[in-house]
Scaffold this motif. Structure first.
Motif, PDB file in Angstrom:
ATOM      1  N   LEU A  97       5.318  70.436 -18.285  1.00  0.00           N
ATOM      2  CA  LEU A  97       4.382  70.422 -19.413  1.00  0.00           C
ATOM      3  C   LEU A  97       3.504  71.658 -19.325  1.00  0.00           C
ATOM      4  CD1 LEU A  97       3.265  66.673 -19.242  1.00  0.00           C
ATOM      5  CD2 LEU A  97       4.824  67.683 -20.918  1.00  0.00           C
ATOM      6  N   SER A  98       2.924  72.039 -20.455  1.00  0.00           N
ATOM      7  CA  SER A  98       2.033  73.199 -20.470  1.00  0.00           C
ATOM      8  C   SER A  98       0.778  72.895 -19.653  1.00  0.00           C
ATOM      9  CB  SER A  98       1.632  73.536 -21.908  1.00  0.00           C
ATOM     10  OG  SER A  98       0.708  72.571 -22.392  1.00  0.00           O
ATOM     11  N   PRO A  99       0.098  73.931 -19.157  1.00  0.00           N
ATOM     12  CA  PRO A  99      -1.165  73.702 -18.442  1.00  0.00           C
ATOM     13  C   PRO A  99      -2.174  72.925 -19.290  1.00  0.00           C
ATOM     14  CG  PRO A  99      -0.408  75.942 -18.072  1.00  0.00           C
ATOM     15  CD  PRO A  99       0.507  75.345 -19.119  1.00  0.00           C
ATOM     16  N   HIS A 100      -2.212  73.209 -20.580  1.00  0.00           N
ATOM     17  CA  HIS A 100      -3.121  72.496 -21.487  1.00  0.00           C
ATOM     18  C   HIS A 100      -2.816  70.996 -21.488  1.00  0.00           C
ATOM     19  CE1 HIS A 100      -5.520  71.545 -25.011  1.00  0.00           C
ATOM     20  NE2 HIS A 100      -4.440  71.038 -25.580  1.00  0.00           N
ATOM     21  N   GLU A 101      -1.538  70.643 -21.531  1.00  0.00           N
ATOM     22  CA  GLU A 101      -1.155  69.230 -21.549  1.00  0.00           C
ATOM     23  C   GLU A 101      -1.393  68.568 -20.189  1.00  0.00           C
ATOM     24  OE1 GLU A 101       2.180  69.101 -25.019  1.00  0.00           O
ATOM     25  OE2 GLU A 101       2.691  70.167 -23.171  1.00  0.00           O
ATOM     26  N   GLN A 102      -1.151  69.298 -19.116  1.00  0.00           N
ATOM     27  CA  GLN A 102      -1.435  68.766 -17.780  1.00  0.00           C
ATOM     28  C   GLN A 102      -2.931  68.475 -17.637  1.00  0.00           C
ATOM     29  OE1 GLN A 102       0.188  71.414 -14.785  1.00  0.00           O
ATOM     30  NE2 GLN A 102       2.119  71.561 -15.877  1.00  0.00           N
ATOM     31  N   GLN A 103      -3.749  69.369 -18.148  1.00  0.00           N
ATOM     32  CA  GLN A 103      -5.201  69.191 -18.098  1.00  0.00           C
ATOM     33  C   GLN A 103      -5.618  67.991 -18.952  1.00  0.00           C
ATOM     34  OE1 GLN A 103      -7.339  72.674 -19.370  1.00  0.00           O
ATOM     35  NE2 GLN A 103      -9.322  71.800 -18.870  1.00  0.00           N
ATOM     36  N   ALA A 104      -4.971  67.810 -20.106  1.00  0.00           N
ATOM     37  CA  ALA A 104      -5.284  66.671 -20.971  1.00  0.00           C
ATOM     38  C   ALA A 104      -4.965  65.352 -20.274  1.00  0.00           C
ATOM     39  CB  ALA A 104      -4.514  66.792 -22.285  1.00  0.00           C
ATOM     40  N   ILE A 105      -3.828  65.287 -19.596  1.00  0.00           N
ATOM     41  CA  ILE A 105      -3.463  64.065 -18.876  1.00  0.00           C
ATOM     42  C   ILE A 105      -4.463  63.804 -17.751  1.00  0.00           C
ATOM     43  CG2 ILE A 105      -1.716  63.004 -17.393  1.00  0.00           C
ATOM     44  CD1 ILE A 105       0.398  64.464 -19.183  1.00  0.00           C
ATOM     45  N   ALA A 106      -4.840  64.843 -17.023  1.00  0.00           N
ATOM     46  CA  ALA A 106      -5.841  64.684 -15.962  1.00  0.00           C
ATOM     47  C   ALA A 106      -7.156  64.171 -16.544  1.00  0.00           C
ATOM     48  CB  ALA A 106      -6.052  66.008 -15.231  1.00  0.00           C
ATOM     49  N   GLY A 107      -7.552  64.688 -17.691  1.00  0.00           N
ATOM     50  CA  GLY A 107      -8.772  64.228 -18.341  1.00  0.00           C
ATOM     51  C   GLY A 107      -8.689  62.773 -18.777  1.00  0.00           C
ATOM     52  N   ALA A 108      -7.506  62.374 -19.256  1.00  0.00           N
ATOM     53  CA  ALA A 108      -7.317  60.987 -19.679  1.00  0.00           C
ATOM     54  C   ALA A 108      -7.391  60.025 -18.504  1.00  0.00           C
ATOM     55  CB  ALA A 108      -5.972  60.839 -20.386  1.00  0.00           C
ATOM     56  N   LEU A 109      -6.985  60.501 -17.328  1.00  0.00           N
ATOM     57  CA  LEU A 109      -6.996  59.670 -16.124  1.00  0.00           C
ATOM     58  C   LEU A 109      -8.337  59.680 -15.408  1.00  0.00           C
ATOM     59  CD1 LEU A 109      -3.499  60.685 -14.755  1.00  0.00           C
ATOM     60  CD2 LEU A 109      -4.125  58.506 -15.846  1.00  0.00           C
ATOM     61  N   SER A 110      -9.202  60.603 -15.759  1.00  0.00           N
ATOM     62  CA  SER A 110     -10.491  60.743 -15.094  1.00  0.00           C
ATOM     63  C   SER A 110     -11.373  59.520 -15.354  1.00  0.00           C
ATOM     64  CB  SER A 110     -11.197  61.995 -15.599  1.00  0.00           C
ATOM     65  OG  SER A 110     -12.526  62.046 -15.095  1.00  0.00           O
ATOM     66  N   PRO A 111     -12.080  59.053 -14.326  1.00  0.00           N
ATOM     67  CA  PRO A 111     -13.017  57.943 -14.542  1.00  0.00           C
ATOM     68  C   PRO A 111     -14.263  58.375 -15.332  1.00  0.00           C
ATOM     69  CG  PRO A 111     -13.137  58.703 -12.276  1.00  0.00           C
ATOM     70  CD  PRO A 111     -12.013  59.462 -12.924  1.00  0.00           C
TER      71      PRO A 111
END
Length: 157
Positions: free
Chosen positions: A134-148
């Motif tokens: 996945l693009s870095p932007h999408e990887q960052q979005a997934i990380a943000g979605a998982l963030s508490p």
């Protein structure tokens, strides 16, 4: 992929010049720890579900529409993940665009994922531990979605 009518009308006036658009994207996470992805017709790459905000549409409502249209999955938007200006890009026909992307975390309510329009080659759930490239932007979005931390991210200058 059908280009929205409002964009075609704008292109009649501005030609291929840079067009600033509001994009919406969603990280759809199920209870099993999987994310919903589409393999795009235009690039062949796996990606988050994304679309363009139509004039007068509310972002979260538009994202629910886009996800349903592309995947046949009905979702509920839970929260805003990020607001980010993406780099300018060009389409093969010379049209130049730049997106302000509003990314949301969503949860599925019902529906079995399938290709539901002409924008995707495949639609599938992927375990977070086994994602395709996945693009870095999408990887960052997934990380943000998982963030508490539910605070949306944005560039602070």
């Amino acid at each position: 992929m059908a280009t929205p009518k409002f964009i075609l009308e704008l292109r009649e006036k501005i030609g291929h010049d840079l067009l600033w658009l509001t994009g919406i994207s969603g990280v759809v996470l199920d209870d099993a720890g999987q994310v919903l992805l589409v393999r795009r017709v235009d690039t062949g790459h796996w990606a988050l579900v994304a679309g363009i905000l139509e004039p007068g549409e509310q972002p979260a409502v538009a994202l629910v529409r886009e996800i349903q249209e592309e995947t046949a999955v009905t979702v509920e938007v839970e929260r805003l993940i990020s607001v980010e200006s993406l780099p300018p890009s060009s389409y093969p026909n010379g049209d130049q665009v730049q997106f302000l992307d509003l990314c949301f975390r969503c949860r599925p309510l019902h529906g079995t994922p399938r290709v539901n329009d002409d924008e995707s080659l495949e639609v599938a759930w992927f375990p977070l531990s086994d994602l395709p490239p996945l693009s870095p932007h999408e990887q960052q979005a997934i990380a943000g979605a998982l963030s508490p931390d539910p605070t949306p991210t944005f560039v602070r200058g």
